[in-house]
Scaffold this motif. Sequence first.
Motif, PDB file in Angstrom:
ATOM      1  N   ARG A  57      99.154  32.837  50.877  1.00 58.82           N
ATOM      2  CA  ARG A  57      99.553  31.445  50.952  1.00 58.82           C
ATOM      3  C   ARG A  57      98.335  30.527  50.944  1.00 58.82           C
ATOM      4  O   ARG A  57      98.290  29.530  50.250  1.00 58.82           O
ATOM      5  CB  ARG A  57     100.358  31.211  52.236  1.00 58.82           C
ATOM      6  CG  ARG A  57     100.905  29.821  52.315  1.00 58.82           C
ATOM      7  CD  ARG A  57     102.078  29.779  53.241  1.00 58.82           C
ATOM      8  NE  ARG A  57     101.681  30.077  54.607  1.00 58.82           N
ATOM      9  CZ  ARG A  57     102.522  30.450  55.544  1.00 58.82           C
ATOM     10  NH1 ARG A  57     103.784  30.629  55.261  1.00 58.82           N
ATOM     11  NH2 ARG A  57     102.105  30.683  56.756  1.00 58.82           N
ATOM     12  N   ARG A  98     108.396  25.253  51.319  1.00 55.14           N
ATOM     13  CA  ARG A  98     109.630  25.988  51.630  1.00 55.14           C
ATOM     14  C   ARG A  98     109.347  27.392  52.156  1.00 55.14           C
ATOM     15  O   ARG A  98     110.199  28.015  52.777  1.00 55.14           O
ATOM     16  CB  ARG A  98     110.535  26.036  50.399  1.00 55.14           C
ATOM     17  CG  ARG A  98     111.097  24.662  50.108  1.00 55.14           C
ATOM     18  CD  ARG A  98     112.076  24.642  48.990  1.00 55.14           C
ATOM     19  NE  ARG A  98     112.345  23.255  48.615  1.00 55.14           N
ATOM     20  CZ  ARG A  98     112.635  22.876  47.393  1.00 55.14           C
ATOM     21  NH1 ARG A  98     112.703  23.763  46.417  1.00 55.14           N
ATOM     22  NH2 ARG A  98     112.861  21.607  47.126  1.00 55.14           N
ATOM     23  N   GLN A  99     108.139  27.869  51.857  1.00 56.19           N
ATOM     24  CA  GLN A  99     107.745  29.150  52.428  1.00 56.19           C
ATOM     25  C   GLN A  99     107.409  28.962  53.905  1.00 56.19           C
ATOM     26  O   GLN A  99     107.740  29.791  54.750  1.00 56.19           O
ATOM     27  CB  GLN A  99     106.527  29.649  51.666  1.00 56.19           C
ATOM     28  CG  GLN A  99     106.045  30.997  52.121  1.00 56.19           C
ATOM     29  CD  GLN A  99     104.663  31.233  51.574  1.00 56.19           C
ATOM     30  OE1 GLN A  99     104.324  30.779  50.473  1.00 56.19           O
ATOM     31  NE2 GLN A  99     103.856  31.913  52.338  1.00 56.19           N
ATOM     32  N   THR A 118     106.870  24.552  46.873  1.00 60.61           N
ATOM     33  CA  THR A 118     107.104  25.989  47.055  1.00 60.61           C
ATOM     34  C   THR A 118     106.446  26.475  48.345  1.00 60.61           C
ATOM     35  O   THR A 118     107.055  27.201  49.144  1.00 60.61           O
ATOM     36  CB  THR A 118     106.551  26.782  45.852  1.00 60.61           C
ATOM     37  OG1 THR A 118     107.041  26.162  44.675  1.00 60.61           O
ATOM     38  CG2 THR A 118     106.989  28.227  45.907  1.00 60.61           C
ATOM     39  N   ASP A 162     102.858  20.742  47.825  1.00 62.45           N
ATOM     40  CA  ASP A 162     103.336  21.908  47.074  1.00 62.45           C
ATOM     41  C   ASP A 162     104.674  22.328  47.677  1.00 62.45           C
ATOM     42  O   ASP A 162     104.728  22.902  48.768  1.00 62.45           O
ATOM     43  CB  ASP A 162     102.300  23.026  47.204  1.00 62.45           C
ATOM     44  CG  ASP A 162     102.787  24.303  46.534  1.00 62.45           C
ATOM     45  OD1 ASP A 162     103.957  24.348  46.082  1.00 62.45           O
ATOM     46  OD2 ASP A 162     101.991  25.249  46.473  1.00 62.45           O
TER      47      ASP A 162
END
Lengths: 211, 301
Positions: B7, B128-129, B125, B123
């Motif tokens: 990440r 949401r992670q 994505t 970002d």
Amino acid sequence: MEARKDFHQRLNELYEETLRMGSDLLRIIEKTRLCFLELDRDAADDIIAGDDLFDDYRNRLEEGGLELLARQAPVAIDLRLIIVIMRIAQKFERMADLCEDIAMAVKNIRVDRIHSWIREAIDEMARRAIRLVERAMECFKERNVEMARELDAMDDAVDRLYRGFFKEFDRGREEELEVAVRIVMIARFFERIADHAVDIGEHVRFMVEGK
Amino acid sequence: MTVAEVRARTAESRSQHEVVDTGGIGRSSSLKELEMVHNQAAVDGEAKFRLGSMSLYYGERKILEDITMDIPERKITAIIGPSGCGKSSFLRCLNRMNDLVEGCRVEGEVLLDGEDVYRRECDVTALRQKVGMVFQKPNPFPKTVYENVAFGPRILGIKERAQLDEIVESSLKKAALWEEVRDKLKEPALALSGGQQQRLCIARVLAVEPEVILLDEPCSALDPIATQRIEDLLSELREKYTIVIVTHNMQQAARISDYTAFFLIGCQGDPGRLVEFGETGTIFTAPADERTERYITGRFG
């Protein structure tokens, strides 16, 4: 639309029953006051026999409250009202017990008359105690916190009367010890009734303000 | 490489080729004003999310209005309120799930660890992670139990079998499901019971090492025993994760959450507003707002 209608209806029934218990109690305290004034031993027997009524009231209110707590998961004002109903039922029952204690003492005072100043002093305490109980019930009915605060001052007056009476009685006592002890106890019991009324005011404050 | 490392690296590479814009969308309130409002709903410990005068629109329609609150870190915050008051929409603002709705617009601030999630260079994505979500109906992929949990880590680029095995096992353990499915890892996820499927969905979220878990009525399709399991699980997870749960079940909010937010709409068509936010114990014993009291005692709604 009001949800939980059955629950609120049941809660209202408990509330109404608490008020009924209170007005029955007021009648008994008044009867106890007269019973003392007239040293009426028959009335004393009545009061003693009638105490079961208040035990039954208390049991019903407590069981009803517990059942609602267990089955309905009440919150907020409903929760506080149930808690306070259960506490007040306990207080009322204690006050009825004190009436029974007074009646017992009256029965066991083995004289036919007592000094008028003693009668008057205790009568004054009893009247004030009755007013306190009436006031406590009103503030419960009206959910009036201001009124609950006034109870403290009213009780201070009863406490002062009690202390004054005690001093006076001690100084000029002519009664034999046993009679004297019973008279002091009667004064003390009326003073305790007033204390319980103040506690009810505290419970009402908790019910209304949540603290 | 762990999920966290993956990440960190992807976030780094993204930030290199994206335009930096420090202004959020429709930022209107001054910081000072926000400070004052935040103080009114002060929470113990750190705030994970700080919302400042947030409003949400779907096209012309205002769905939520002027929401200001802190969501405390590593606590369970429950969102309650009658149907249509914008609870789910609110939840979806926190990880920008509403972006998928046509004409969606958010005003005000939604700060996650101090950064506006609606800033241009965010970002989504990665967001949401970091902020995972579990829905009302269990929605496992039509794959095996194992593949459901391994799905996220695989997307993040983890390929080593041994490492995936480890992630799957630890995620299923954290979701209190491992003992029940350790012999069924190769079986289809849809063959599990509803309660197991919901815990699998939680495991799937946990597999990508989120910091926040959003749950939108996660127990409404489950029986009482399965519900109890999920509630126990959430209590355990609160030590490591910030949890926000929308629930129709007020007793569930009362049982498991540390903080409760009550949302309400005035009339049909009005936007939802935050009426009261506070410690759950206080909200359910002595709420400050009469509307909260009337709602939680069942006197309306």
